[in-house]
Design a protein around this motif. Structure first.
Motif, PDB file in Angstrom:
ATOM      1  N   LEU A  69      16.508  40.284  52.752  1.00 11.52           N
ATOM      2  CA  LEU A  69      15.761  40.364  54.048  1.00 11.52           C
ATOM      3  C   LEU A  69      14.282  40.344  54.053  1.00 11.52           C
ATOM      4  O   LEU A  69      13.426  40.214  55.203  1.00 11.52           O
ATOM      5  N   ALA A  70      13.677  40.303  53.015  1.00  9.07           N
ATOM      6  CA  ALA A  70      12.228  39.807  52.872  1.00  9.07           C
ATOM      7  C   ALA A  70      11.892  38.251  52.527  1.00  9.07           C
ATOM      8  O   ALA A  70      10.976  37.877  52.518  1.00  9.07           O
ATOM      9  N   GLY A  71      13.060  37.565  52.370  1.00 10.94           N
ATOM     10  CA  GLY A  71      13.222  35.990  52.009  1.00 10.94           C
ATOM     11  C   GLY A  71      13.244  35.213  53.134  1.00 10.94           C
ATOM     12  O   GLY A  71      12.710  35.676  54.314  1.00 10.94           O
ATOM     13  N   LYS A  72      13.293  34.133  53.030  1.00 10.62           N
ATOM     14  CA  LYS A  72      13.407  33.034  53.911  1.00 10.62           C
ATOM     15  C   LYS A  72      14.149  33.125  55.318  1.00 10.62           C
ATOM     16  O   LYS A  72      13.623  33.102  56.387  1.00 10.62           O
ATOM     17  N   GLY A  73      15.400  33.448  55.015  1.00  9.97           N
ATOM     18  CA  GLY A  73      16.280  33.765  56.197  1.00  9.97           C
ATOM     19  C   GLY A  73      16.492  32.369  57.188  1.00  9.97           C
ATOM     20  O   GLY A  73      16.497  31.300  56.572  1.00  9.97           O
ATOM     21  N   PRO A  74      16.898  32.232  58.278  1.00 10.36           N
ATOM     22  CA  PRO A  74      16.631  33.363  59.111  1.00 10.36           C
ATOM     23  C   PRO A  74      18.133  34.076  59.179  1.00 10.36           C
ATOM     24  O   PRO A  74      19.093  33.659  58.817  1.00 10.36           O
ATOM     25  N   TYR A  75      18.190  35.453  59.576  1.00  8.99           N
ATOM     26  CA  TYR A  75      19.114  36.315  59.639  1.00  8.99           C
ATOM     27  C   TYR A  75      18.813  37.248  61.027  1.00  8.99           C
ATOM     28  O   TYR A  75      17.570  37.452  61.535  1.00  8.99           O
ATOM     29  N   THR A  76      19.934  37.824  61.299  1.00 11.00           N
ATOM     30  CA  THR A  76      19.887  38.647  62.411  1.00 11.00           C
ATOM     31  C   THR A  76      20.630  40.014  62.024  1.00 11.00           C
ATOM     32  O   THR A  76      21.903  39.955  61.285  1.00 11.00           O
ATOM     33  N   VAL A  77      19.731  41.029  61.903  1.00  6.04           N
ATOM     34  CA  VAL A  77      20.422  42.578  61.426  1.00  6.04           C
ATOM     35  C   VAL A  77      20.712  43.318  62.687  1.00  6.04           C
ATOM     36  O   VAL A  77      19.906  43.518  63.434  1.00  6.04           O
ATOM     37  N   PHE A  78      21.864  43.698  62.734  1.00  6.13           N
ATOM     38  CA  PHE A  78      22.084  44.882  63.666  1.00  6.13           C
ATOM     39  C   PHE A  78      22.126  45.866  63.108  1.00  6.13           C
ATOM     40  O   PHE A  78      22.951  46.601  62.307  1.00  6.13           O
ATOM     41  N   ALA A  79      20.947  46.456  63.296  1.00  3.86           N
ATOM     42  CA  ALA A  79      20.400  47.643  62.761  1.00  3.86           C
ATOM     43  C   ALA A  79      20.612  49.100  63.301  1.00  3.86           C
ATOM     44  O   ALA A  79      20.169  49.498  64.395  1.00  3.86           O
ATOM     45  N   PRO A  80      21.522  49.878  62.660  1.00  2.99           N
ATOM     46  CA  PRO A  80      21.938  51.279  63.123  1.00  2.99           C
ATOM     47  C   PRO A  80      20.712  51.844  62.930  1.00  2.99           C
ATOM     48  O   PRO A  80      20.088  52.045  61.938  1.00  2.99           O
ATOM     49  N   SER A  81      20.443  52.910  63.901  1.00  2.00           N
ATOM     50  CA  SER A  81      19.306  53.947  63.943  1.00  2.00           C
ATOM     51  C   SER A  81      19.724  54.965  62.856  1.00  2.00           C
ATOM     52  O   SER A  81      20.889  55.178  62.534  1.00  2.00           O
ATOM     53  N   ASP A  82      18.676  55.798  62.439  1.00  6.10           N
ATOM     54  CA  ASP A  82      19.173  56.867  61.837  1.00  6.10           C
ATOM     55  C   ASP A  82      20.057  57.764  62.405  1.00  6.10           C
ATOM     56  O   ASP A  82      21.030  58.511  61.536  1.00  6.10           O
ATOM     57  N   ALA A  83      20.148  58.114  63.656  1.00  7.83           N
ATOM     58  CA  ALA A  83      21.093  58.659  64.353  1.00  7.83           C
ATOM     59  C   ALA A  83      22.528  58.151  64.280  1.00  7.83           C
ATOM     60  O   ALA A  83      23.453  58.989  63.995  1.00  7.83           O
ATOM     61  N   ALA A  84      22.742  56.972  63.975  1.00  8.11           N
ATOM     62  CA  ALA A  84      23.922  56.364  63.981  1.00  8.11           C
ATOM     63  C   ALA A  84      24.854  56.677  62.601  1.00  8.11           C
ATOM     64  O   ALA A  84      25.732  56.487  62.552  1.00  8.11           O
ATOM     65  N   PHE A  85      23.741  56.954  61.633  1.00 10.60           N
ATOM     66  CA  PHE A  85      24.120  57.239  60.282  1.00 10.60           C
ATOM     67  C   PHE A  85      24.885  58.822  60.346  1.00 10.60           C
ATOM     68  O   PHE A  85      25.514  59.111  59.106  1.00 10.60           O
ATOM     69  N   THR A  86      24.232  59.600  61.080  1.00  5.89           N
ATOM     70  CA  THR A  86      24.903  61.046  60.925  1.00  5.89           C
ATOM     71  C   THR A  86      26.240  61.209  60.817  1.00  5.89           C
ATOM     72  O   THR A  86      26.895  62.356  60.275  1.00  5.89           O
ATOM     73  N   ALA A  87      27.161  60.237  61.404  1.00  5.05           N
ATOM     74  CA  ALA A  87      28.375  60.539  61.528  1.00  5.05           C
ATOM     75  C   ALA A  87      29.278  59.595  60.243  1.00  5.05           C
ATOM     76  O   ALA A  87      30.422  59.730  60.186  1.00  5.05           O
ATOM     77  N   SER A  88      28.423  59.184  59.474  1.00  7.68           N
ATOM     78  CA  SER A  88      29.085  58.466  58.315  1.00  7.68           C
ATOM     79  C   SER A  88      29.498  59.259  57.198  1.00  7.68           C
ATOM     80  O   SER A  88      28.940  60.430  57.132  1.00  7.68           O
ATOM     81  N   ALA A  89      30.554  58.868  56.231  1.00 10.14           N
ATOM     82  CA  ALA A  89      30.824  59.659  55.442  1.00 10.14           C
ATOM     83  C   ALA A  89      30.209  59.051  54.068  1.00 10.14           C
ATOM     84  O   ALA A  89      30.190  57.983  53.735  1.00 10.14           O
ATOM     85  N   GLY A  90      29.732  60.345  53.467  1.00 10.16           N
ATOM     86  CA  GLY A  90      28.897  59.896  52.266  1.00 10.16           C
ATOM     87  C   GLY A  90      27.404  59.661  52.460  1.00 10.16           C
ATOM     88  O   GLY A  90      27.022  59.230  53.492  1.00 10.16           O
ATOM     89  N   ASP A  91      26.525  59.637  51.407  1.00  9.67           N
ATOM     90  CA  ASP A  91      25.348  59.479  51.589  1.00  9.67           C
ATOM     91  C   ASP A  91      25.159  57.788  51.076  1.00  9.67           C
ATOM     92  O   ASP A  91      25.086  57.419  49.820  1.00  9.67           O
TER      93      ASP A  91
END
Length: 187
Positions: A69-91
């Protein structure tokens, strides 16, 4: 890799160019006004500098995908916020979860630069009110609208809403979402 899979990957750039071209023909004026001016930063730098993506940036670093994601790309990242990770299983930022974190990230990354105007234009021109895009994990994301909100749904039914302001980076687009688009594996 099967011939069918190779054909899908070969057609992916063509589909993305067609999707991007839909937005280039001039969508609604209010959609065009919401597109941010391109930043001089890469997607990786944008995620690192933005305060609400700390967990995503940590997972990205742990999964050793920062260079992508620091490279040439292009990419689109659907970026979950920190709050979105709170319900995830595991770290997913833990060393033991490196593979799961990488798989989760690939399911949130699409080749090509897709702005919301591009997505909305493709949905309106498609006739069905939805549009599908293939991720780097070879899964499909389906976009639809609920009222004024743009909803993205993963293969497994996980749903998120496009939220906040998109960031047009030097190598793609960061689209904030309010939930994970995959259900992470339990640790």
């Amino acid at each position: 890799m099967t011939m069918k899979t190779m054909m899908r990957w070969a057609l992916a750039p063509v589909c993305l160019m067609a999707l991007a071209a839909c937005g280039a023909e001039g969508g609604r004026k209010d959609d065009a006004a919401t597109v941010a001016a391109p930043s001089g930063k890469t997607i990786a730098a944008t995620l690192k500098d933005e305060g609400s993506f700390g967990t995503l940036e940590r997972v990205l670093t742990n999964a050793a995908l920062g260079d992508v994601l620091a490279g040439k790309g292009p990419y689109t990242v659907f970026a979950p916020s920190d709050a979105a990770f709170t319900a995830s299983a595991g770290d997913l930022g833990d060393e033991a979860m490196k593979a799961q974190g990488a798989a989760m990230l690939r399911a949130h990354i699409v080749p090509g630069a897709l702005t919301r105007a591009d997505i909305l234009a493709a949905m309106s021109r498609g006739g069905s009110g939805t549009v599908e895009v293939r991720t780097m994990a070879n899964s499909l994301l389906t976009f639809s609208k609920e009222g004024e909100a743009v909803i993205v749904t993963g293969d497994n039914g996980a749903r998120a809403r496009l939220t906040g302001d998109e960031t047009v980076a030097s190598n793609g687009v960061v689209q904030p979402v309010d939930a994970l688009l995959v259900k992470p594996a339990a640790s």
